[in-house]
Design a protein around this motif. Sequence first.
Motif, mmCIF file in Angstrom:
data_model
loop_
_atom_site.group_PDB
_atom_site.id
_atom_site.type_symbol
_atom_site.label_atom_id
_atom_site.label_comp_id
_atom_site.label_asym_id
_atom_site.label_seq_id
_atom_site.Cartn_x
_atom_site.Cartn_y
_atom_site.Cartn_z
ATOM 1 N N LYS A 79 10.669 11.647 17.791
ATOM 2 C CA LYS A 79 10.259 11.493 16.391
ATOM 3 C C LYS A 79 8.861 10.902 16.265
ATOM 4 O O LYS A 79 8.258 10.993 15.209
ATOM 5 C CB LYS A 79 11.267 10.638 15.632
ATOM 6 N N ASP A 80 8.348 10.273 17.320
ATOM 7 C CA ASP A 80 7.002 9.700 17.284
ATOM 8 C C ASP A 80 5.926 10.713 17.673
ATOM 9 O O ASP A 80 4.733 10.393 17.649
ATOM 10 C CB ASP A 80 6.905 8.506 18.253
ATOM 11 N N VAL A 81 6.327 11.895 18.066
ATOM 12 C CA VAL A 81 5.367 12.887 18.573
ATOM 13 C C VAL A 81 4.894 13.788 17.431
ATOM 14 O O VAL A 81 5.717 14.377 16.732
ATOM 15 C CB VAL A 81 6.019 13.749 19.682
ATOM 16 N N THR A 148 10.410 -6.935 18.941
ATOM 17 C CA THR A 148 9.592 -7.702 17.998
ATOM 18 C C THR A 148 10.207 -7.683 16.607
ATOM 19 O O THR A 148 10.269 -8.702 15.915
ATOM 20 C CB THR A 148 8.167 -7.094 17.918
ATOM 21 N N ARG A 149 10.679 -6.519 16.196
ATOM 22 C CA ARG A 149 11.240 -6.397 14.846
ATOM 23 C C ARG A 149 12.530 -7.194 14.699
ATOM 24 O O ARG A 149 12.785 -7.806 13.661
ATOM 25 C CB ARG A 149 11.466 -4.918 14.498
ATOM 26 N N LEU A 150 13.351 -7.198 15.746
ATOM 27 C CA LEU A 150 14.578 -7.997 15.688
ATOM 28 C C LEU A 150 14.227 -9.478 15.556
ATOM 29 O O LEU A 150 14.849 -10.217 14.779
ATOM 30 C CB LEU A 150 15.418 -7.776 16.952
ATOM 31 N N ALA A 166 19.867 4.730 17.980
ATOM 32 C CA ALA A 166 19.623 5.101 19.387
ATOM 33 C C ALA A 166 18.753 4.079 20.106
ATOM 34 O O ALA A 166 19.024 3.717 21.250
ATOM 35 C CB ALA A 166 18.971 6.485 19.456
ATOM 36 N N GLY A 167 17.714 3.605 19.415
ATOM 37 C CA GLY A 167 16.781 2.667 20.037
ATOM 38 C C GLY A 167 17.466 1.360 20.416
ATOM 39 O O GLY A 167 17.270 0.831 21.516
ATOM 40 N N LEU A 168 18.283 0.828 19.511
ATOM 41 C CA LEU A 168 18.997 -0.426 19.788
ATOM 42 C C LEU A 168 20.031 -0.235 20.893
ATOM 43 O O LEU A 168 20.191 -1.093 21.760
ATOM 44 C CB LEU A 168 19.683 -0.934 18.519
HETATM 45 N N1 LIG Z 1 9.462 4.093 15.088
HETATM 46 C C1 LIG Z 1 9.543 3.585 16.423
HETATM 47 C C2 LIG Z 1 10.681 4.200 17.172
HETATM 48 N N2 LIG Z 1 10.518 5.366 17.814
HETATM 49 C C3 LIG Z 1 11.719 5.703 18.379
HETATM 50 C C4 LIG Z 1 12.653 4.739 18.087
HETATM 51 C C5 LIG Z 1 14.055 4.711 18.502
HETATM 52 C C6 LIG Z 1 14.557 5.912 19.254
HETATM 53 C C7 LIG Z 1 14.642 7.156 18.432
HETATM 54 O O1 LIG Z 1 14.690 7.109 17.197
HETATM 55 O O2 LIG Z 1 14.669 8.247 19.021
HETATM 56 C C8 LIG Z 1 11.991 3.764 17.346
HETATM 57 C C9 LIG Z 1 12.573 2.520 16.844
HETATM 58 C C10 LIG Z 1 13.142 2.608 15.462
HETATM 59 O O3 LIG Z 1 12.816 3.515 14.693
HETATM 60 O O4 LIG Z 1 13.910 1.694 15.107
#
Ligand SMILES: NCc1[nH]cc(CCC(=O)O)c1CC(=O)O
Length: 309
Positions: A79-81, A148-150, A166-168
Amino acid sequence: MKTIRIGTRDSELALWQANTVKSKIESLGYKAELVPVKSTGDIILDKPLYELGITGIFTKTLDVAMLAGKADIAVHSMKDVPTLLPKGIVKAAVLKRAPSEDILVHKGNTAFFEGNGTIATGSLRRKAQWLHKYPQHQVEDLRGNVNTRLQKLEDNSWDGAIFAKAGLERIELTPENHTVLDWMIPAPAQGAMLVVAMENDTYTKNILAKLNDEDTDICTHVERDFLRTLEGGCTAPIGALATIENNVINFKGGLFSLDGKQKLIVENSIAKESFSNFGNICATNVLNNGGSELMKKIREVLKPKSTNE
Ligand SMILES: NCc1[nH]cc(CCC(=O)O)c1CC(=O)O
């Protein structure tokens, strides 16, 4: 045997993702190593992401490392790409998707849901959808990597903050006090990992092709086509989720006004084999039903800034 060099950021989540791909490559009988690279997205913490005016802030440093020949591949939260990859860098594998939902981490007392709550997020998509559902709430900006956000949530008086489930889960940090936001439309490709390689590196591409999950590849393709067609280079509050069941793709996408008051939703299904243009069809549906006007308004406020999530 050639060792595949994996460029990675040094956040806990990025390292987990890079190590996961390293193990998978090694399980196939090949060699891989990590090459740490620092990303501007992790360094500049005092501004909302959408104000930084850079597309693909999390991925750009790794692109540069690859183009400079310092790394062979990179592992990204898909999702960051940005929806268009840099010239010379190509998709090599999309890994099977983890949970796609967003979750709200709170502090145990959930009375704020009914009253005046303050929740934190740096994402326009999360903010707009939250305000749509809870118009009486305040939304504060929150930046930084997951750890950091937590920490910031603990240090502040906010009632909660929104994260990708997923990230957590990947870094085993899901706090006990949380609510899965099953009503919130996730970011396109949320929960999926993308491995990119150099276009001319056939050796590496052939190995990574074995890691590709076809259904996740198709679903994220549809979601990212929806995003690309709708936003046209500007970042707006857009969510999209495609799932596949019995060879049918079910899609839900949404475009929201920045204040969350306006919401344009599309829900649509199609046979799996017809996936290639489906995201564009769904986006055109939104654009023709008020989306063009809404995107024009959003562009006037955000222009010339743009970034992902
Ligand atoms: N924005 C940052 C980011 N990029 C991917 C993830 C988590 C893993 C994912 O969503 O695939 C996160 C953290 C979040 O959004 O809390």
